[in-house]
Design a protein around this motif. Structure first.
Motif, mmCIF file in Angstrom:
data_model
loop_
_atom_site.group_PDB
_atom_site.id
_atom_site.type_symbol
_atom_site.label_atom_id
_atom_site.label_comp_id
_atom_site.label_asym_id
_atom_site.label_seq_id
_atom_site.Cartn_x
_atom_site.Cartn_y
_atom_site.Cartn_z
ATOM 1 N N CYS A 251 0.860 -1.192 0.000
ATOM 2 C CA CYS A 251 0.000 0.000 0.000
ATOM 3 C C CYS A 251 0.892 1.236 0.000
ATOM 4 C CB CYS A 251 -0.868 -0.033 1.251
ATOM 5 S SG CYS A 251 -1.765 1.477 1.582
ATOM 6 N N CYS B 228 -2.092 6.237 -0.536
ATOM 7 C CA CYS B 228 -2.580 7.340 -1.371
ATOM 8 C C CYS B 228 -3.988 7.772 -0.950
ATOM 9 C CB CYS B 228 -2.594 6.918 -2.835
ATOM 10 S SG CYS B 228 -3.740 5.577 -3.168
ATOM 11 N N CYS C 132 -8.787 4.792 -1.677
ATOM 12 C CA CYS C 132 -9.814 3.793 -1.357
ATOM 13 C C CYS C 132 -10.778 4.254 -0.266
ATOM 14 C CB CYS C 132 -9.147 2.500 -0.919
ATOM 15 S SG CYS C 132 -8.046 2.749 0.483
ATOM 16 N N CYS D 132 -8.241 1.236 -5.993
ATOM 17 C CA CYS D 132 -6.855 1.068 -5.540
ATOM 18 C C CYS D 132 -5.896 1.006 -6.726
ATOM 19 C CB CYS D 132 -6.718 -0.202 -4.710
ATOM 20 S SG CYS D 132 -5.014 -0.483 -4.194
HETATM 21 S S1 SF4 Z 1 -6.031 2.789 -2.603
HETATM 22 FE FE1 SF4 Z 1 -5.972 2.345 -0.404
HETATM 23 S S2 SF4 Z 1 -5.134 0.253 -0.253
HETATM 24 FE FE2 SF4 Z 1 -4.694 1.003 -2.343
HETATM 25 S S3 SF4 Z 1 -2.626 1.867 -2.179
HETATM 26 FE FE3 SF4 Z 1 -4.068 3.568 -1.854
HETATM 27 S S4 SF4 Z 1 -4.343 3.654 0.391
HETATM 28 FE FE4 SF4 Z 1 -3.414 1.671 -0.093
#
Ligand code: SF4
Ligand SMILES: NC(=O)c1ccc[n+]([C@@H]2O[C@H](COP(=O)([O-])OP(=O)(O)OC[C@H]3O[C@@H](n4cnc5c(N)ncnc54)[C@H](OP(=O)(O)O)[C@@H]3O)[C@@H](O)[C@H]2O)c1
Ligand code: SF4
Length: 370
Positions: free
Chosen positions: A291, A294, A297, A352
């Protein structure tokens, strides 16, 4: 501050300010702290600021716009990103750009990027005549240069890269991820075609600053005084095609340290590159979830704090400290944020960029730390 001649008329700082991780207060950007950070960076030579439609739920562009009003606009370059997923018809491109420029309070953008392209989003862009849009906004002087940021496989990357005369592209590159997604080949293609590469997540969203003591010791044996952040940035700077390194700094201390690092930054030498190879191998044996924090999600409809669960889980392995991870899981997450609240609805999966099997990983987190 180290400068780079990215374009004949763009001489930018190698360090760019990524406006995705500003400090917050009661779920809103903490303007006082943020302005202090932006001003410090600007006064110490940072002259590129990068934001996007969606950062901080739309507030990042507004806050950056307020900051731009306090300085001479012509002394900086600004990039923002078009949320392709909101486009239903061609006119939406123009509508979104207008909205973004209004929020940023600017009458031109230096760089406009298609945000987080993947196969589906690229098809959507092409089907809605993206090339006509590019022509239109350049002719009107609304945007000087266009590019894209990317999260998908290398086949899709090469297809997009070859389909237009891009001015730049923004890639996720750090010493741990160079083989992932578009990887080395994508970077090399851009370098060979003299298309400036910008880097996002150079410290893997902060993860490369919290590696375990015994791994960090391998770095310290060679350069005892250098921080983990400095190693990470210097590794990225070792790639000659990289013309801008964006860091989403979240505190004034980080801004100060990074300005200092970039004031006289040098690429790693052969010996130091070998150290990174060793560190990579050591970290890779311990990271459990890839992860990058970012936050794309969240929010999860059931309140699960997905990235925070993954951060605690990863840290407990990188620091060789499962009991500390169990404590963090127990005390640093609200009850509703914990992994076990996931009902496997799958809503987070498409969001994601790392394509992580989030519900399965959350189960694993709870099994180990719950
Ligand atoms: S979308 Fe969520 S699970 Fe995927 S990399 Fe970004 S923070 Fe991590
Ligand atoms: N287009 C896209 O799809 C996309 C995706 C991601 C990012 N981006 C852009 O790229 C920018 C850069 O990515 P990023 O924010 O992930 O960069 P990054 O530099 O890899 O991560 C930023 C995080 O690193 C930590 N950090 C930075 N400097 C540090 C220092 N000197 N010492 C210790 N820790 C330090 C902080 O983590 P803590 O806050 O945990 O302390 C900070 O929040 C973003 O801000 C955004 O503008 C674009
Ligand atoms: S699958 Fe789990 S974590 Fe993902 S959105 Fe649904 S409840 Fe939330």
């Amino acid at each position: 501050m180290k400068k780079v001649q990215m374009k004949p008329d763009v001489n930018n700082s190698l360090l760019g300010f990524g406006c995705m991780r500003f400090p917050t207060k009661h779920d809103k950007i903490d303007r006082e702290k943020t302005f202090e950070m932006l001003r410090y960076a600007y006064e110490h030579g940072v002259n590129h600021f990068d934001t996007a439609y969606g950062y901080h739920d739309g507030e990042s562009e507004i806050v950056l716009g307020e900051f731009l009003k306090t300085i001479d606009r012509s002394t900086v370059t600004v990039s923002t990103k078009l949320p392709i997923w909101l486009v239903k018809e061609e006119q939406d491109f123009d509508r979104l750009l207008e909205e973004q420029m209004k929020k940023l309070q600017v009458d031109y953008l230096d760089f406009y990027l298609l945000h987080a392209l993947n196969k589906e989003r690229w098809e959507l862009a092409v089907n809605n005549n993206i090339f006509d849009f590019f022509k239109r906004i350049k002719e009107k002087g609304l945007v000087r240069y266009v590019g894209f940021s990317f999260h998908d496989d290398k086949e899709t990357f090469l297809k997009i890269a070859k389909s237009y005369n891009w001015d730049m592209c923004l890639l996720q590159i750090n010493y741990l991820d160079f083989e992932e997604q578009q990887g080395k080949e994508g970077y090399k293609y851009m370098e060979e075609h003299n298309i400036p590469v910008w880097v996002m997540e150079p410290l893997k969203g902060g993860r490369l600053t919290t590696i375990a003591d015994d791994i960090y010791q391998v770095m310290k044996d060679v350069n005892p005084d250098d921080s983990q952040a400095k190693w990470g940035f210097r590794w990225v700077h070792s790639l000659p095609g990289v013309k801008l390194i964006l860091s989403g700094m979240s505190t004034l201390e980080q801004v100060k340290e990074n300005c200092e690092i970039f004031s006289n930054i040098e690429p790693l030498n052969e010996k130091e590159l070998q150290v990174i190879e060793k560190v990579k191998e050591m970290i890779k044996t311990r990271v459990k979830v890839k992860c990058t924090f970012c936050n794309y999600c969240i929010p999860c409809p059931n309140g699960v704090n997905i990235p925070r669960n993954f951060r605690i889980y990863n840290n407990s392995y990188m620091y060789n400290n499962i009991p500390e991870g169990k404590d963090a899981y127990k005390y640093h997450l609200k009850e509703e944020e914990k992994a076990y609240n996931c009902i496997e609805c799958g809503e987070c999966l498409d969001k994601c960029p790392q394509h992580l099997p989030i519900p399965d990983l959350l189960k694993e987190v709870h099994q180990v730390l719950g």
